[in-house]
Motif scaffolding. Sequence first.
Motif, PDB file in Angstrom:
ATOM      1  N   ASP A 176       0.819  -1.217   0.000  1.00 45.39           N
ATOM      2  CA  ASP A 176       0.000   0.000   0.000  1.00 45.39           C
ATOM      3  C   ASP A 176       0.854   1.270   0.000  1.00 45.39           C
ATOM      4  O   ASP A 176       0.815   2.074   0.924  1.00 45.39           O
ATOM      5  CB  ASP A 176      -0.943  -0.012   1.212  1.00 45.39           C
ATOM      6  N   ILE A 177       1.587   1.460  -1.082  1.00 44.52           N
ATOM      7  CA  ILE A 177       2.424   2.651  -1.229  1.00 44.52           C
ATOM      8  C   ILE A 177       1.564   3.904  -1.423  1.00 44.52           C
ATOM      9  O   ILE A 177       1.819   4.952  -0.852  1.00 44.52           O
ATOM     10  CB  ILE A 177       3.404   2.462  -2.402  1.00 44.52           C
ATOM     11  N   HIS A 178       0.529   3.821  -2.259  1.00 45.39           N
ATOM     12  CA  HIS A 178      -0.389   4.953  -2.502  1.00 45.39           C
ATOM     13  C   HIS A 178       0.387   6.237  -2.810  1.00 45.39           C
ATOM     14  O   HIS A 178       0.265   7.257  -2.126  1.00 45.39           O
ATOM     15  CB  HIS A 178      -1.310   5.169  -1.302  1.00 45.39           C
ATOM     16  N   SER A 179       1.170   6.170  -3.874  1.00 48.46           N
ATOM     17  CA  SER A 179       2.063   7.280  -4.218  1.00 48.46           C
ATOM     18  C   SER A 179       1.332   8.587  -4.489  1.00 48.46           C
ATOM     19  O   SER A 179       1.913   9.667  -4.344  1.00 48.46           O
ATOM     20  CB  SER A 179       2.925   6.896  -5.424  1.00 48.46           C
ATOM     21  N   VAL A 210      -0.760   3.025  -6.439  1.00 49.03           N
ATOM     22  CA  VAL A 210      -1.359   4.354  -6.622  1.00 49.03           C
ATOM     23  C   VAL A 210      -2.736   4.391  -5.962  1.00 49.03           C
ATOM     24  O   VAL A 210      -3.238   3.375  -5.488  1.00 49.03           O
ATOM     25  CB  VAL A 210      -1.475   4.702  -8.126  1.00 49.03           C
ATOM     26  N   ASN A 211      -3.337   5.585  -5.983  1.00 47.26           N
ATOM     27  CA  ASN A 211      -4.711   5.731  -5.498  1.00 47.26           C
ATOM     28  C   ASN A 211      -5.723   5.430  -6.601  1.00 47.26           C
ATOM     29  O   ASN A 211      -6.696   4.712  -6.392  1.00 47.26           O
ATOM     30  CB  ASN A 211      -4.961   7.144  -4.976  1.00 47.26           C
ATOM     31  N   ASN A 212      -5.477   6.022  -7.788  1.00 50.47           N
ATOM     32  CA  ASN A 212      -6.388   5.850  -8.917  1.00 50.47           C
ATOM     33  C   ASN A 212      -5.675   5.831 -10.263  1.00 50.47           C
ATOM     34  O   ASN A 212      -6.024   5.061 -11.133  1.00 50.47           O
ATOM     35  CB  ASN A 212      -7.427   6.984  -8.945  1.00 50.47           C
ATOM     36  N   GLU A 213      -4.676   6.721 -10.412  1.00 53.56           N
ATOM     37  CA  GLU A 213      -4.067   6.949 -11.719  1.00 53.56           C
ATOM     38  C   GLU A 213      -2.592   6.554 -11.726  1.00 53.56           C
ATOM     39  O   GLU A 213      -1.867   6.866 -10.772  1.00 53.56           O
ATOM     40  CB  GLU A 213      -4.206   8.424 -12.099  1.00 53.56           C
ATOM     41  N   SER A 214      -2.164   5.918 -12.793  1.00 50.86           N
ATOM     42  CA  SER A 214      -0.778   5.472 -12.897  1.00 50.86           C
ATOM     43  C   SER A 214       0.198   6.648 -12.862  1.00 50.86           C
ATOM     44  O   SER A 214       1.345   6.510 -12.418  1.00 50.86           O
ATOM     45  CB  SER A 214      -0.582   4.686 -14.187  1.00 50.86           C
ATOM     46  N   GLU A 215      -0.250   7.809 -13.287  1.00 53.62           N
ATOM     47  CA  GLU A 215       0.617   8.993 -13.332  1.00 53.62           C
ATOM     48  C   GLU A 215       1.112   9.400 -11.941  1.00 53.62           C
ATOM     49  O   GLU A 215       2.141  10.076 -11.812  1.00 53.62           O
ATOM     50  CB  GLU A 215      -0.159  10.156 -13.977  1.00 53.62           C
ATOM     51  N   GLU A 216       0.383   8.978 -10.908  1.00 50.09           N
ATOM     52  CA  GLU A 216       0.747   9.374  -9.543  1.00 50.09           C
ATOM     53  C   GLU A 216       2.131   8.886  -9.141  1.00 50.09           C
ATOM     54  O   GLU A 216       2.809   9.514  -8.324  1.00 50.09           O
ATOM     55  CB  GLU A 216      -0.281   8.825  -8.546  1.00 50.09           C
ATOM     56  N   VAL A 217       2.571   7.762  -9.692  1.00 47.37           N
ATOM     57  CA  VAL A 217       3.846   7.173  -9.282  1.00 47.37           C
ATOM     58  C   VAL A 217       5.022   7.723 -10.081  1.00 47.37           C
ATOM     59  O   VAL A 217       6.187   7.444  -9.753  1.00 47.37           O
ATOM     60  CB  VAL A 217       3.791   5.636  -9.406  1.00 47.37           C
ATOM     61  N   LYS A 218       4.750   8.518 -11.099  1.00 50.22           N
ATOM     62  CA  LYS A 218       5.785   8.976 -12.023  1.00 50.22           C
ATOM     63  C   LYS A 218       6.974   9.608 -11.300  1.00 50.22           C
ATOM     64  O   LYS A 218       8.135   9.326 -11.605  1.00 50.22           O
ATOM     65  CB  LYS A 218       5.173   9.974 -13.017  1.00 50.22           C
TER      66      LYS A 218
END
Length: 412
Positions: A176-179, A210-218
């Motif tokens: 559960d990283i949730h970046s 992530v929470n919802n979008e792959s872009e969050e971890v970028k």
Amino acid sequence: MLTFSILIIVLLLVDYYVFQAVVQVSKNLSEGWKLSVRLLFWLPTLLTILIILFWTFGNPYSLGPQFRNWAITGIVGVYFSKFFAVLVLFIDDIQRGIRWMLQSFSKEESTTTQGEVLTRSEFLSKTALIAAAIPFGTMAYGIISGAHDYRIKRVTLRLPNLPQSFDGIKIGHISDIHSGSFFNKTAVKGGVEMLMNEKPDAIFFTGDLVNNESEEVKDYINIFDKLKAPLGVYSVTGNHDYGDYKKWASAEAKRKNFSDLMAAHKQMNFDLLMNENRFLQIGTDKIAVIGIENWGGGGFAKYGKLDEAYRNTNEAAVKLLLSHDPSHWDAQVKKDYQDIDLMFSGHTHGFQFGVEIGDFKWSPSQYAYKQWAGLYSEGNQHLYVNRGFGYIGYPGRIGMPPELTILELKRA
């Protein structure tokens, strides 16, 4: 519109009720300070109404995950705290009402005129505001101090069928990283370094990158790609990784989002197991790492296919399963796959709130999940539930710090 109107009316009634205590406490201030305090009290109310308006009639996803997290946290934090003030004031109103009724019907002369309303005391008004300040301050402390207060949890588990070559193997486990919720990149980097300082032989990540979008971890790929281990880094997906909680412009946009998420695992050198398995081998000895897509209890999605992931693992002396949701253990693993020795999970976050003193642990999470934090054993099968590396919704932790697990396997 009806739901929106009712919500706003309820919030305004709560605010007006608490405002009476502010009026009482500030009555002896100078006119300038009195006006400032009272106007300042209504500022969060105005911001709350504007946010709810935008959330209802606009597109909150247009402003990114950080805005959504802080907006929800702010509203919940303020009104959760005001609930305690309302509780104190309501108790005060009850006792004042009883006193008023007794004095109204009393034949003896009283200090108040019959029918006169008893005013609220300044002491109780201050008590109500302090009652609101304590949970608000606690939540603030949980954000400032608790969100990135990473703790190493060391666990030793003995397995009777563990090959001699793997005796003492150290597995690093995060979940559960949730970046999309992070607000302190330096602290996140420090958490990764803490795990690497333990020199694990293998690392398992059990979903919710992530929470919802792959872009969050970028912006965090160049941090999490530092997770390395001699026997490999293995990962699976969690319920948040599929974008199921966001309204997408098209089905194709949602599919691309998930494809990009899988690509992010590859960029970080995580071996993403999508209903498949790998073998860890030392000499001629093998143990199996089985990884499935999210398989959730209750209303959570069931993408996982354990029958596919389990296939061709019979030659392994020990089988380790990576499955995001601990509900999967009772629902399927224990019943149908009794030779799976140990399952690694996360998902619960320990509710990001709780109390752990020695062997005693409590969290609201335990009312939703039978297994919610730590090691659970039944017969020869075991489950470990990680308390989570990150956070979602409330960007903090109170009494339930983020966890880096070092689980050592020993021969029984």
